[in-house]
Write a protein that holds these residues in place. Structure first.
Motif: not given
Length: 543
Positions: A386-387, A389-392, A395
């Motif tokens: 989840a974390v 996925a918010r930091l593109t 990666q």
């Protein structure tokens, strides 16, 4: 029936790639296999290094001796239960684990070899982690499976006074844990299938339940919740054919489980009496209770939360918080069938051990940790996903950093556990024969705070007395360090104090478990006032 199963299977097929990718944080194949090999080596170290060195647990010699007797046909006909333990053949527990201990002894050619029996337990512990890891890896992604296996295999897990992980010791629980995990996994596969393959997995599940119960009498509890979910899923589908098929499959699984459990008793003379003895003993044991110390108290009627206290106390507050929070994250973030399945496998054991059984020993909780740790692995990986996925941007570096932050607690705790394993050395009564030989001591021994079972194993031919007897003078005095449930006799402390002052005893050895004194002259018995001057030791000390 077929339509319902196909819908579930299609949902799984859609979800699996998403879970396997973990939103892009998963490294390449080489890194995964390197991590897997590293974890495997770590697990083998944690389970097998110095496996024969740690002092015995109280029940280990009983199970090992019973295994030898079973395999050599020396077990007698089970007696009618009269309230007394029949220790030589240990009919109060099922025979499967003891059969395997006996086979290990035959393999190494050493009757009642404790190390061989411990290797059976350690192997079962590693296999349970492997089974759980492969299962979770197929469903939730290989890195999640690897983490689940790692939590099961390398987390520090002392229990019941074990020096190192409890799964290294020749107890019933590691074998029961393995077969319990297998039964839960097979039941999952059963629930995802229809037609002939569903019947096959129902039979296999029943067989695994038989083995789990045959290893330890409560091992079957783990499959109760999953089987209930199978029936509930059929009822929810409202498909009459599916409901009838599932009921029939459950009936077959139950018959296989009961028949398989009974078949394990066939090598024992009069198996019906042996099974009756098991039930009579366990019901009497539950109704009478068992003296246990925890949370600053000693009681034979522990409250419902005693098993939870033992688990939290063994793991420590930091690791316990990680496990609980990670498991709750799995429930909150995933909300899927896998989380429900793992939770269901814990329902019957939780209710039974907290609210039905009236006995809670310091290691009972270990048998039920696999699915808790699987939930923790699912939750930890879900947080990482989840974390990330918010930091593109960046990666993989971000994913690695997040993973390290989330998993720092179990990694550090496991490293500490490995240090404990590396430092295991003989202690307590285990070293007493060598100490006595080195100082020319042959007994008798005056001792306080040490269980008779330890002397029976390590010094079976030496007379041990709890009090000084001038007519049978001792040449060795052993005083244990304060420990829960075993208050120290002030008369033995006074015996040491009086004779140390007169120069007739001297300390010759001390470790974390015992202090040993050797008589170098004629011992004098302490007076009543000298005994009264000694500090009072309580059963609740160190509880």
């Amino acid at each position: 029936m077929g339509a319902a199963i196909e819908r579930e299977r299609a949902a799984d097929q859609v979800d699996l790639p998403r879970q396997s990718r973990l939103a892009g944080w998963e490294p390449g194949d080489k890194l995964f296999w390197f991590a897997g090999v590293l974890l495997g080596a770590w697990a083998l170290f944690q389970s097998f290094f110095k496996i024969g060195t740690a002092p015995i647990l109280a029940d280990e010699p009983v199970y090992v001796a019973a295994g030898r007797r079973y395999l050599h046909g020396e077990a007698g006909s089970p007696p009618r239960f009269t309230g007394q333990l029949e220790l030589p053949d240990n009919f109060e527990h099922p025979p499967l684990t003891k059969y395997l201990f006996g086979l290990a002894q035959m393999f190494v050619g050493a009757p009642e070899d404790l190390t061989a029996a411990r290797c059976v337990s350690a192997t079962a512990t590693v296999l349970a982690a492997l089974v759980a890891g492969v299962w979770i890896g197929r469903i939730a992604g290989r890195w999640t499976g690897l983490l689940a296996a790692g939590l099961l295999a390398v987390l520090p897990q002392p229990a019941g006074g074990s020096d190192g992980r409890f799964g290294r010791f020749a107890m019933l629980d590691p074998l029961a844990m393995l077969f319990m995990v297998v039964s839960v996994v097979l039941a999952w596969e059963w629930s995802r299938r229809s037609g002939r393959s569903a019947w096959v997995f129902a039979v296999w599940t029943g067989g695994a339940v038989a083995l789990a119960a045959g290893a330890k009498e409560n091992g079957w509890l783990g499959a109760v919740g999953p089987v209930a979910l199978i029936l509930a899923g059929a009822v929810r589908s409202r498909a009459g054919s599916l409901i009838r098929a599932r009921i029939a499959q459950v009936a077959v699984a139950v018959v296989i489980a009961v028949a398989g459990f009974a078949a394990l008793y066939l090598p024992i003379s009069n198996p019906v009496t042996a099974i009756r003895y098991l039930f009579d003993f366990q019901s009497t044991h539950s109704s009478d209770g068992h003296l246990v110390g925890f949370a600053g108290r000693v009681t034979d009627r522990p409250p419902w939360w005693a098993n939870l206290w033992f688990a939290g106390h063994a793991y420590g507050s930091v690791l316990t918080c990680f496990i609980v929070i990670a498991a709750l994250c799995a429930v909150a973030l995933r909300r899927d069938a896998l989380v429900g399945w793992c939770s269901a496998s814990l329902a019957a054991p939780f209710v039974f051990h907290c609210f039905v059984a009236h006995v809670a020993l310091g290691f009972y909780w270990v048998l039920w940790t696999p699915m808790v740790l699987v939930l923790a692995a699912l939750g930890a990986c879900e947080v990482i996903r989840a974390v990330t996925a918010r930091l593109t941007r960046f990666q993989r570096p971000v994913a690695a950093g997040v993973a390290m932050a989330v998993l720092v607690i179990p990694v550090v705790e496991s490293v500490d556990g490995s240090v404990v394993t590396a430092r295991i050395r003989p202690a307590g009564v285990q070293v007493l024969p060598a100490v006595m030989a080195r100082h020319g001591l042959s007994g008798p021994i005056v001792s306080t705070g040490v269980g008779e079972w330890a002397y029976s194993y390590y010094l079976p031919s030496v007379k041990v007395a709890p009090r000084f007897d001038a007519s049978a003078p001792a040449d060795t005095i052993v005083i244990a360090k304060p420990q829960c449930r075993d208050p120290l006799d002030p008369a033995v402390r006074a015996l040491v104090a009086v004779n140390e002052a007169s120069g007739t005893v001297r300390q010759v050895y001390s470790d974390a478990a015992i202090t040993v004194y050797a008589a170098v002259g004629t011992l004098s018995a302490p007076t009543a006032s000298q005994v009264a001057d000694q500090p009072v030791s309580k059963a609740t000390d160190d509880c």
